[in-house]
Write a protein that holds these residues in place. Sequence first.
Motif, PDB file in Angstrom:
ATOM      1  N   SER A 232       0.766  -1.582   0.242  1.00 40.28           N
ATOM      2  CA  SER A 232      -0.042   0.462   0.549  1.00 40.28           C
ATOM      3  C   SER A 232       1.088   0.946  -0.367  1.00 40.28           C
ATOM      4  O   SER A 232       1.989   1.221   0.437  1.00 40.28           O
ATOM      5  CB  SER A 232      -1.018   0.274   1.260  1.00 40.28           C
ATOM      6  N   PHE A 254      -5.341   2.915  -2.369  1.00 42.66           N
ATOM      7  CA  PHE A 254      -6.251   2.364  -2.779  1.00 42.66           C
ATOM      8  C   PHE A 254      -7.356   2.820  -2.443  1.00 42.66           C
ATOM      9  O   PHE A 254      -7.637   3.697  -1.716  1.00 42.66           O
ATOM     10  CB  PHE A 254      -5.930   0.451  -2.108  1.00 42.66           C
ATOM     11  N   ASP A 258     -11.653  -1.843  -2.975  1.00 45.00           N
ATOM     12  CA  ASP A 258     -10.607  -2.990  -2.525  1.00 45.00           C
ATOM     13  C   ASP A 258     -10.905  -3.145  -0.444  1.00 45.00           C
ATOM     14  O   ASP A 258     -10.490  -3.900  -0.261  1.00 45.00           O
ATOM     15  CB  ASP A 258      -9.421  -1.628  -2.444  1.00 45.00           C
ATOM     16  N   ARG A 271      -8.999  -4.605   4.127  1.00 46.69           N
ATOM     17  CA  ARG A 271      -8.574  -4.605   3.378  1.00 46.69           C
ATOM     18  C   ARG A 271      -8.344  -6.247   2.556  1.00 46.69           C
ATOM     19  O   ARG A 271      -8.890  -7.311   2.937  1.00 46.69           O
ATOM     20  CB  ARG A 271      -7.361  -4.523   3.030  1.00 46.69           C
ATOM     21  N   GLY A 273      -8.625  -6.035  -1.438  1.00 46.25           N
ATOM     22  CA  GLY A 273      -7.388  -5.696  -2.744  1.00 46.25           C
ATOM     23  C   GLY A 273      -6.956  -4.683  -2.522  1.00 46.25           C
ATOM     24  O   GLY A 273      -5.973  -4.482  -1.618  1.00 46.25           O
ATOM     25  N   GLY A 275      -5.569  -2.741  -4.749  1.00 44.54           N
ATOM     26  CA  GLY A 275      -5.482  -1.399  -5.329  1.00 44.54           C
ATOM     27  C   GLY A 275      -4.466  -0.724  -6.290  1.00 44.54           C
ATOM     28  O   GLY A 275      -4.234  -2.449  -7.129  1.00 44.54           O
TER      29      GLY A 275
END
Length: 297
Positions: A232, A254, A258, A271, A273, A275
């Motif tokens: 991230s 993201f 996500d 979370r 996904g 992103g």
Amino acid sequence: MNIEDELRGALHIAAPPPTTTLEAVVKRGRRRVFAQRAGAALGVVAVVAGIGFSAATLNHAAPPPQQADEPNHGPATVEHSLGWPRVVTPAQQPYGTWTPGSSAPPVPGRPVVDVPMCNMRMATQEVVLSTEPFTADFTARLLERVPRELSDKKIGNAPGNSVLQAVEFDITDAGGTGSLRVTGGRFTGTPQAYADDALWETGDCEPPRRLVLSNGTIVQLHAVRPFEPFQSLVQRLSVFRNDGLLVQLELRNFGSPDLAPDPKQQGQWRRTGAGRPTLPLSEEEFSRLGLVVAATT
């Protein structure tokens, strides 16, 4: 002369958590305004017209950078980006480079970012961040101005957790969806003192970039930092206003696509996904939002 007059002409621009939703915040803001304006059956939130900025003026608007929390005994090397110099203070020594965790690494095909890692040094003055320090008018104007400043992006509502109140936006373009989180708090002392106190709180290795406005308000831009999961990316911009209001903007790679409700914690999200590979705004676009926040009343 107020801050909006001072900033006018500085840049030319085209005219979750609860995370506060756009609809919920506007409704709550209206209720507060109605209560304050007894006798009104219907009310509308006053929206200040946007500020036009000129990049050439901005490059000459900032006074010389202020000394931070450590002395610089050698010649000052000031780098410029967007007309914002780095704070003149020695850089931190990296202890390594970013390495993603094995539990949630970057998605296949996404290269690992080569970012030096340095220690986070938290500010000595604790500030609780939420949307509570924002007035109803400030929040309503923020909700109107962010989409207007980013007119070439698709701006939507982002969900959030119930732990931290925040105003959040999804930001979508051809590269995917990212998000922006905006929170506020109150600090004591001068913007200069608090900005210096918070200089290394994001773990930057190089000193952050800083614009000092003529009324003492400070806009401080930190470097992009990687975090787990999924590599991230987060970049922080803090506005230390001369009225004691701290507005913190966090740009993330993201967004809502996500996130999913956490089955183990009601009202919170987790979370799911990875992103987009990059942040949804350029440094110039992100810094422009900082000037908008500095001018919002």
